[in-house]
Motif scaffolding. Structure first.
Motif, PDB file in Angstrom:
ATOM      1  N   GLN A 148     -22.247 -18.062  18.840  1.00 49.27           N
ATOM      2  CA  GLN A 148     -22.037 -17.499  17.848  1.00 49.27           C
ATOM      3  C   GLN A 148     -20.624 -17.395  17.524  1.00 49.27           C
ATOM      4  N   VAL A 149     -19.891 -16.823  18.643  1.00 47.75           N
ATOM      5  CA  VAL A 149     -18.656 -16.614  18.534  1.00 47.75           C
ATOM      6  C   VAL A 149     -17.945 -17.952  18.574  1.00 47.75           C
ATOM      7  N   LEU A 150     -18.132 -18.827  19.290  1.00 48.44           N
ATOM      8  CA  LEU A 150     -17.799 -20.169  19.281  1.00 48.44           C
ATOM      9  C   LEU A 150     -17.976 -20.900  17.918  1.00 48.44           C
ATOM     10  N   LYS A 151     -18.821 -20.654  17.339  1.00 47.18           N
ATOM     11  CA  LYS A 151     -19.183 -21.265  16.047  1.00 47.18           C
ATOM     12  C   LYS A 151     -18.364 -20.729  14.911  1.00 47.18           C
ATOM     13  N   THR A 152     -17.958 -19.301  15.020  1.00 53.37           N
ATOM     14  CA  THR A 152     -17.416 -18.430  14.026  1.00 53.37           C
ATOM     15  C   THR A 152     -15.780 -18.884  14.405  1.00 53.37           C
ATOM     16  N   THR A 166      -5.994 -19.894  14.139  1.00 55.42           N
ATOM     17  CA  THR A 166      -5.217 -18.818  14.926  1.00 55.42           C
ATOM     18  C   THR A 166      -6.191 -17.813  15.356  1.00 55.42           C
ATOM     19  N   LYS A 167      -5.443 -17.258  16.493  1.00 58.30           N
ATOM     20  CA  LYS A 167      -6.360 -16.229  17.321  1.00 58.30           C
ATOM     21  C   LYS A 167      -6.570 -14.839  16.288  1.00 58.30           C
ATOM     22  N   GLN A 168      -5.503 -14.440  15.609  1.00 58.05           N
ATOM     23  CA  GLN A 168      -5.596 -13.430  14.676  1.00 58.05           C
ATOM     24  C   GLN A 168      -6.504 -13.570  13.774  1.00 58.05           C
ATOM     25  N   ALA A 169      -6.713 -14.861  12.982  1.00 57.81           N
ATOM     26  CA  ALA A 169      -7.712 -14.935  11.980  1.00 57.81           C
ATOM     27  C   ALA A 169      -9.170 -14.788  12.743  1.00 57.81           C
ATOM     28  N   ALA A 170      -9.247 -15.629  13.973  1.00 56.52           N
ATOM     29  CA  ALA A 170     -10.502 -15.563  14.551  1.00 56.52           C
ATOM     30  C   ALA A 170     -11.052 -14.271  14.896  1.00 56.52           C
ATOM     31  N   GLU A 171     -10.026 -13.218  15.318  1.00 57.98           N
ATOM     32  CA  GLU A 171     -10.356 -11.984  15.787  1.00 57.98           C
ATOM     33  C   GLU A 171     -10.989 -11.224  14.646  1.00 57.98           C
ATOM     34  N   LYS A 172     -10.332 -11.397  13.394  1.00 59.10           N
ATOM     35  CA  LYS A 172     -10.749 -10.873  11.889  1.00 59.10           C
ATOM     36  C   LYS A 172     -12.293 -11.351  11.871  1.00 59.10           C
ATOM     37  N   ALA A 173     -12.472 -12.630  11.916  1.00 57.90           N
ATOM     38  CA  ALA A 173     -14.003 -13.341  11.463  1.00 57.90           C
ATOM     39  C   ALA A 173     -14.844 -12.846  12.650  1.00 57.90           C
ATOM     40  N   VAL A 174     -14.686 -12.970  13.852  1.00 61.41           N
ATOM     41  CA  VAL A 174     -15.460 -12.452  14.905  1.00 61.41           C
ATOM     42  C   VAL A 174     -15.897 -10.672  14.810  1.00 61.41           C
ATOM     43  N   HIS A 175     -14.815  -9.959  14.294  1.00 62.45           N
ATOM     44  CA  HIS A 175     -15.110  -8.767  14.103  1.00 62.45           C
ATOM     45  C   HIS A 175     -16.106  -8.678  12.899  1.00 62.45           C
ATOM     46  N   ALA A 176     -15.840  -9.312  11.724  1.00 60.34           N
ATOM     47  CA  ALA A 176     -16.829  -9.218  10.904  1.00 60.34           C
ATOM     48  C   ALA A 176     -18.269  -9.771  11.079  1.00 60.34           C
ATOM     49  N   ARG A 193     -13.487 -11.149  25.373  1.00 60.35           N
ATOM     50  CA  ARG A 193     -13.020 -11.926  26.498  1.00 60.35           C
ATOM     51  C   ARG A 193     -13.182 -13.549  26.142  1.00 60.35           C
ATOM     52  N   ALA A 194     -14.018 -13.734  25.293  1.00 66.35           N
ATOM     53  CA  ALA A 194     -13.922 -15.065  24.847  1.00 66.35           C
ATOM     54  C   ALA A 194     -12.838 -15.586  24.004  1.00 66.35           C
ATOM     55  N   LEU A 195     -12.405 -14.704  23.098  1.00 67.37           N
ATOM     56  CA  LEU A 195     -11.080 -14.997  22.433  1.00 67.37           C
ATOM     57  C   LEU A 195     -10.014 -15.210  23.410  1.00 67.37           C
ATOM     58  N   ASP A 196      -9.822 -14.375  24.405  1.00 64.02           N
ATOM     59  CA  ASP A 196      -8.690 -14.550  25.302  1.00 64.02           C
ATOM     60  C   ASP A 196      -8.738 -15.978  25.946  1.00 64.02           C
ATOM     61  N   VAL A 197      -9.876 -16.562  26.070  1.00 65.19           N
ATOM     62  CA  VAL A 197      -9.943 -17.996  26.734  1.00 65.19           C
ATOM     63  C   VAL A 197      -9.996 -19.196  25.454  1.00 65.19           C
ATOM     64  N   LEU A 198     -10.401 -18.847  24.376  1.00 61.22           N
ATOM     65  CA  LEU A 198     -10.449 -19.998  23.295  1.00 61.22           C
ATOM     66  C   LEU A 198      -9.112 -20.130  22.717  1.00 61.22           C
ATOM     67  N   TYR A 199      -8.394 -19.073  22.692  1.00 65.10           N
ATOM     68  CA  TYR A 199      -6.939 -19.310  22.122  1.00 65.10           C
ATOM     69  C   TYR A 199      -5.768 -19.196  23.148  1.00 65.10           C
ATOM     70  N   ARG A 200      -4.954 -19.916  23.141  1.00 67.61           N
ATOM     71  CA  ARG A 200      -3.719 -19.817  24.172  1.00 67.61           C
ATOM     72  C   ARG A 200      -3.042 -18.609  23.940  1.00 67.61           C
ATOM     73  N   ALA A 201      -1.889 -18.355  24.693  1.00 64.17           N
ATOM     74  CA  ALA A 201      -1.128 -17.210  24.719  1.00 64.17           C
ATOM     75  C   ALA A 201      -0.161 -17.423  23.149  1.00 64.17           C
ATOM     76  N   ASP A 202       0.148 -18.425  22.672  1.00 67.05           N
ATOM     77  CA  ASP A 202       0.836 -18.443  21.563  1.00 67.05           C
ATOM     78  C   ASP A 202      -0.022 -18.386  20.446  1.00 67.05           C
ATOM     79  N   GLY A 203      -1.293 -18.132  20.367  1.00 63.97           N
ATOM     80  CA  GLY A 203      -2.119 -17.837  19.312  1.00 63.97           C
ATOM     81  C   GLY A 203      -3.052 -19.133  18.857  1.00 63.97           C
ATOM     82  N   THR A 204      -2.488 -20.525  19.446  1.00 63.54           N
ATOM     83  CA  THR A 204      -3.327 -21.699  18.978  1.00 63.54           C
ATOM     84  C   THR A 204      -4.431 -21.799  19.885  1.00 63.54           C
ATOM     85  N   LYS A 205      -5.490 -22.651  19.014  1.00 66.30           N
ATOM     86  CA  LYS A 205      -6.722 -22.879  19.725  1.00 66.30           C
ATOM     87  C   LYS A 205      -6.712 -23.696  20.767  1.00 66.30           C
ATOM     88  N   ASP A 206      -7.494 -23.681  21.609  1.00 65.53           N
ATOM     89  CA  ASP A 206      -7.792 -24.555  22.949  1.00 65.53           C
ATOM     90  C   ASP A 206      -9.011 -25.296  22.563  1.00 65.53           C
TER      91      ASP A 206
END
Length: 121
Positions: A25-29, A35-45, A91-104
């Motif tokens: 579900q997290v991956l699909k979201t 960006t990581k910031q946008a993903a954090e908001k979407a996953v939190h929701a 923990r998944a968000l830390d792996v899915l997004y690089r240190a600069d916030g871009t998606k892997d």
């Protein structure tokens, strides 16, 4: 499809199955978020929404999990899984997004695969 069959031998296997489906579900979201910031908001929701418990309406895993004996047991299960889902997502968000916030994109490619042909709603 990742694993069509999975031999369930106990509660830890059930927890692993549920958290793997939650990770899906997290991956699909995150698939829609650049960006990581946008993903954090979407996953939190996604995580703050009420989710079904075994035996309840909307439960998609059938009889794979035993039904709770009473309301308190069901709510204890929900609380435990809520905490576990939040930790897996963090923990998944830390792996899915690089240190600069871009998606892997390599990890993002797993969002299209289903585990055991199932998904959580």
């Amino acid at each position: 499809c990742l694993f069509r069959n999975f031999d369930v031998k106990g509660g830890s296997d059930r927890t692993l199955i549920y958290l793997t489906l939650s990770l899906q579900q997290v991956l699909k979201t995150c698939e829609r978020e650049a960006t990581k910031q946008a993903a954090e908001k979407a996953v939190h929701a996604m995580l703050i929404k009420q989710f079904p418990i075994p035996g309840g309406p909307g439960w998609t895993l059938g009889g794979m999990f035993p039904q709770p004996g009473d309301i308190q047991e069901g709510e204890a299960w929900r609380l435990y899984m809520k905490q576990a889902r939040e930790e897996v997502a963090k923990r998944a968000l830390d792996v899915l997004y690089r240190a600069d916030g871009t998606k892997d994109k390599w990890w993002g490619s797993f969002s299209k695969r289903k585990f055991m042909g199932k998904e959580l709603k």
